[in-house]
Design an enzyme around this catalytic site. Structure first.
Site, PDB file in Angstrom:
ATOM      1  N   GLU A 158       0.845  -1.200   0.000  1.00  0.00           N
ATOM      2  CA  GLU A 158       0.000   0.000   0.000  1.00  0.00           C
ATOM      3  C   GLU A 158       0.883   1.254   0.000  1.00  0.00           C
ATOM      4  OE1 GLU A 158      -3.341   2.096   2.941  1.00  0.00           O
ATOM      5  OE2 GLU A 158      -2.108   0.431   3.660  1.00  0.00           O
ATOM      6  N   LYS A 205      -9.693   2.597  -2.891  1.00  0.00           N
ATOM      7  CA  LYS A 205     -10.122   2.017  -1.616  1.00  0.00           C
ATOM      8  C   LYS A 205     -11.505   2.542  -1.217  1.00  0.00           C
ATOM      9  CE  LYS A 205      -8.311   1.275   3.092  1.00  0.00           C
ATOM     10  NZ  LYS A 205      -7.164   1.545   3.976  1.00  0.00           N
ATOM     11  N   CYS A 260      -5.312  -2.878   2.719  1.00  0.00           N
ATOM     12  CA  CYS A 260      -5.144  -2.896   4.172  1.00  0.00           C
ATOM     13  C   CYS A 260      -6.428  -3.218   4.938  1.00  0.00           C
ATOM     14  CB  CYS A 260      -4.536  -1.576   4.634  1.00  0.00           C
ATOM     15  SG  CYS A 260      -3.750  -1.689   6.263  1.00  0.00           S
TER      16      CYS A 260
END
Length: 452
Positions: free
Chosen positions: A256, A313, A362
């Site tokens: 990430e 995300k 994540c």
């Protein structure tokens, strides 16, 4: 008795201080119960078949001791320490906003919050209802934060890592505690529950059909976004990609925000051009930022045959990637330097070599929703926010639970600790069979050597 104690003054002191009514004993007890309810996290630091076997039984013991705690005060303090054992690391990210003083305050807040939830569970009159309420805490997600998941009790041990196995763990604890059932009925019920929750079948999951490399970087959070370091880190990543090409890898996965800037717009898009060029020889998946219509996203970039695809995300960390409420107040007094992200689509997928891949960045990799329609997940994380903590172990346990529940494989590339390839849970009794077979062969060889 008193004469004997005179001969052992330390024992006398111990018995006086640790009698069941002393404050020291009560604090020790609630602390111990909370640890038992958190043991899966801390035993996961020691990959060991014995600890794997014991872990769910320690959780059961913790639940039994919780039920034996009759006072509301004890429930509160057990919940207080559970909150700290599970989430003491949450405040560590404050350090990187120059808000070090918030760390102990957040730790205490996490303890009080879960202490209050446990205290509410105590309001139920009957023990079974109290245990059901404790079980239901897994479904209370403040601001979408759903990391208190009792399912991690079943990640290790003989129980299947799914809802069935977790429920059986709770029911075994209840019937072991129950006082109004005869011993033999109790044993029969517990054994029945054990075999209902037993992990009998090894679930299959898909494998990546490309020769890949998961790159693990170790860039500290306080250095990651320093301008003079960004180019050095980015150049090092390019070298890693070139090395992977030399090793004839077909895919490389970077963590990430590996490139800690907007690849499309920053540095005149030079790094994006280099990555596009390299992608004719290797598929590159990396984290970076992206900007569209004045919205900033935490993104995954997929470079393949000179083309680039960007997936954003969706599940953002509250007070880390977004401020869910009181934005102006929080920004003014607590997080003046925070940059909020916008949300992408709920579940983003792409195709590699004919395989459908679910993207997860994540926090998203711990969301049950993305597992329900997935076979393969490539997850990117930056765990440097919480270095030297138990955060990454809890993250892995949640991923292992969902991977087994839905039969999914996860390929996880991390900055910090630690890369992982996660597949459905292996059968523990098969591991013990292999262990005993090796031990048997060792003994057999020793006897053979001794008799020759």
């Amino acid at each position: 008795m008193s004469l004997r104690l005179m001969n052992f003054p330390f024992l006398s002191f111990f018995l006086k201080k640790f009698n069941p009514n002393s404050n020291i004993f009560k604090i020790t007890k609630v602390f111990f119960v909370a640890f038992l309810l958190s043991n899966s996290i801390y035993l996961s630091f020691f990959e060991n078949i014995v600890f794997e076997t014991l872990s769910p039984f320690l959780a059961i013991w913790g639940l039994v001791l919780l039920l034996r705690s009759k006072s509301a005060k004890e429930y509160f303090w057990i919940g207080f320490f559970v909150g700290i054992f599970w989430f003491w690391w949450v405040g560590l990210s404050s350090i990187y906003f120059n808000l070090n003083y918030l760390v102990p305050l957040i730790i205490v807040f996490m303890g009080i919050f879960y202490g209050i939830l446990f205290r509410i569970c105590h309001l139920f009159k009957f023990d079974f209802l109290r245990l059901c309420a404790i079980f239901c805490l897994s479904f209370i997600h403040p601001l979408g934060f759903d990391w208190l998941n009792w399912g991690i009790f079943s990640v290790y041990g003989f129980f299947d890592a799914d809802t069935r196995g977790t429920i059986c763990i709770f029911l075994i604890a209840y019937f072991y505690y129950e006082k109004y059932i005869s011993r033999y009925y109790k044993m029969a019920i517990i054994l029945t529950l054990f075999f209902i929750g037993f992990h009998y079948e090894q679930k299959n999951s898909a494998d990546l059909n490309l020769n890949y490399e998961l790159l693990n970087t170790n860039i500290s959070q306080d250095q990651k976004y320093v301008m003079e370091n960004i180019q050095n880190h980015s150049n090092a990543l390019i070298k890693e990609i070139i090395n992977a090409i030399k090793e004839q890898k077909k895919l490389i996965v970077l963590p990430e925000s590996a490139f800690a800037f907007d690849l499309e717009n920053d540095f005149n898009a030079e790094y994006q051009k280099i990555l596009k060029q390299l992608s004719h020889k290797i598929i590159i998946i990396t984290g970076a930022f992206s900007t569209k219509e004045n919205q900033i996203y935490n993104s995954t970039y997929i470079f393949n045959q000179g083309e680039v695809y960007i997936l954003n995300k969706h599940f953002l960390v509250p007070f880390g990637e977004e401020i869910p409420f009181f934005k102006s107040l929080v920004k003014k007094y607590f997080l003046p330097n925070i940059g909020e992200f916008s949300k992408g689509t709920v579940q983003s997928k792409y195709t590699l070599n004919g395989q459908s891949i679910t993207n997860a960045i994540c926090y998203e990799a711990t969301k049950e929703r993305i597992y329900k329609d997935s076979e393969l997940i490539i997850a990117l994380s930056n765990n440097a926010w919480f270095n030297h903590s138990s955060e990454y172990k809890l993250q892995q346990l949640l991923m292992k639970f969902y991977a087994n529940k839905y039969g999914v494989s996860i390929y996880h590339s991390v900055n910090g600790k630690e890369n992982a390839i996660i597949k459905p849970k292996e059968l523990l009794y098969k591991k013990w069979e292999v262990k005993f077979e090796k031990f048997y062969q060792k003994i057999k060889n020793i006897i053979k050597a001794a008799t020759e």
